[in-house]
Design an enzyme around this catalytic site. Sequence first.
Site, PDB file in Angstrom:
ATOM      1  N   SER A  12       0.817  -1.218   0.000  1.00  0.00           N
ATOM      2  CA  SER A  12       0.000   0.000   0.000  1.00  0.00           C
ATOM      3  C   SER A  12       0.850   1.267   0.000  1.00  0.00           C
ATOM      4  O   SER A  12       0.379   2.334  -0.420  1.00  0.00           O
ATOM      5  CB  SER A  12      -0.946   0.009   1.201  1.00  0.00           C
ATOM      6  OG  SER A  12      -0.226  -0.088   2.421  1.00  0.00           O
ATOM      7  N   HIS A  61       0.973   5.477   6.328  1.00  0.00           N
ATOM      8  CA  HIS A  61       0.774   6.019   4.996  1.00  0.00           C
ATOM      9  C   HIS A  61       0.950   7.531   5.003  1.00  0.00           C
ATOM     10  O   HIS A  61       1.165   8.132   6.051  1.00  0.00           O
ATOM     11  CB  HIS A  61      -0.613   5.608   4.480  1.00  0.00           C
ATOM     12  CG  HIS A  61      -0.801   4.123   4.422  1.00  0.00           C
ATOM     13  ND1 HIS A  61      -1.380   3.409   5.453  1.00  0.00           N
ATOM     14  CD2 HIS A  61      -0.456   3.227   3.484  1.00  0.00           C
ATOM     15  CE1 HIS A  61      -1.393   2.121   5.145  1.00  0.00           C
ATOM     16  NE2 HIS A  61      -0.832   1.982   3.952  1.00  0.00           N
ATOM     17  N   ASP A  88      -3.305   6.719  11.715  1.00  0.00           N
ATOM     18  CA  ASP A  88      -2.462   6.095  10.697  1.00  0.00           C
ATOM     19  C   ASP A  88      -1.191   6.917  10.552  1.00  0.00           C
ATOM     20  O   ASP A  88      -1.195   8.013   9.987  1.00  0.00           O
ATOM     21  CB  ASP A  88      -3.224   6.038   9.370  1.00  0.00           C
ATOM     22  CG  ASP A  88      -2.393   5.426   8.242  1.00  0.00           C
ATOM     23  OD1 ASP A  88      -1.216   5.091   8.471  1.00  0.00           O
ATOM     24  OD2 ASP A  88      -2.937   5.290   7.122  1.00  0.00           O
TER      25      ASP A  88
END
Length: 442
Positions: free
Chosen positions: A167, A421, A418
Amino acid sequence: MKPEATPKMTVLSSPVGVKSMINSLVAFSIIVGFATSLFYQGQEGQVLMAIEHGHQEMQVQVAAEHHEQLRVKEAQVQLTAEPPDVSKEECNWSTGQWVYDNVSRPLYSGLKCAFIFPELSCDKYGRKDAMYQHWRWQPHGCDLPRFNATRLLEKLRNKRLVFVGDSLNRNQWVSLVCMVEASIPDDRLKMRVFNGSLISFKAFEYNATIDFYWSPLLVESNSDDPIIHRVEYRIIRADRIDKHANAWRDADIIIFNSYVWWRKHKPDMRMKVMYGSFEDGDARLEEVEMVDGFEIALKKLTEWLGENIDKNRTRIFFAGSSPTHNWASNWGGVDRNKCLNETEPVYKVGYKAAGTDYSMMEKAKLYFGTLEHKGIHVEILNITELSDYRKDGHPTVFRKQFAPLTKEQMANPASYADCTHWCLPGVPDVWNEFLYGYLMYK
């Protein structure tokens, strides 16, 4: 140093010979768009919010003034005299500093990019500070080549570029697509297509394709489904890569990335390696340390490249490890906050977080180095250290969630933030500036 002005985007006209296919492409785009919205649980269309954007611009001006005051107060932030220029070949782009730049940054609008993913669109999902969009990476002794979307698309004419990995590699793919798509204003001349593990961006006027292929562990594994997989329970097949390789076999440019899935989430975490197959009745499992599994995957990948790659056609890159910022104590913060409410980079020169494993990239270099005698050169995008500084660049709680977070959950960043990312526009744009520089000048 005076910041460079943002290059003007060239408006592209409809190409000769594509009008006959435009109507069918429009219909296909509508179908694909509808399927995509279902597949990604209602991904919303991008809307430019003029009022909010104006408010953010005001915030940026205030933030810039605040930042300049901090730079005066803190000696670490002072910019030194610019070293003499050196050639692009001699200059190390990976060493430098982040410079606040609200003139040439950001390179695109996250609110306007039609191809941005909702888990990366932080300003759309409630992040009010916009400083993270306005940092430019300044190498010591030289400048990064100025990104020009039209020149890159011309370079990719009749070619296929593929990002292969997890990702975070998809994060870089989205960044590059947003960086180039604004130079193609006609929506009929660009399209995104989902096909299982493969996501394609098509620029029809250039016959250029920029793809992402989900292969988080490089070899075949129990995590090959991009949606359904268990992060903490991983099995790789040591001798199986052909299923994945078929997706990138015809590529002209390949960017591999695989680091985060080899990191331990807990001290006793290990990787299972499968040899043989259930079909042949010779299947067996071995349990190894995560880093040993990484080497097994690298060995199989380099074997495949050595036997199958056309060195006269395909350029291969391996992206460096993308750091996480889950432990605020690394930069003097409180761990329970993770990277929530961070608005500026770490300013300590040479900062390296305790959890960033630089040795993994060295292992990758060793394995790819074994291909040199075959005339195959794998170029390393060394983006680890520059990304390590950017504790402010993550979505934290400002991203699309499966269900909207409650106030209690928003106040619990240790569980819901998060810090892996990256918000877009943001840090991965610099990774793509590196890629652009290699493709155009090296």
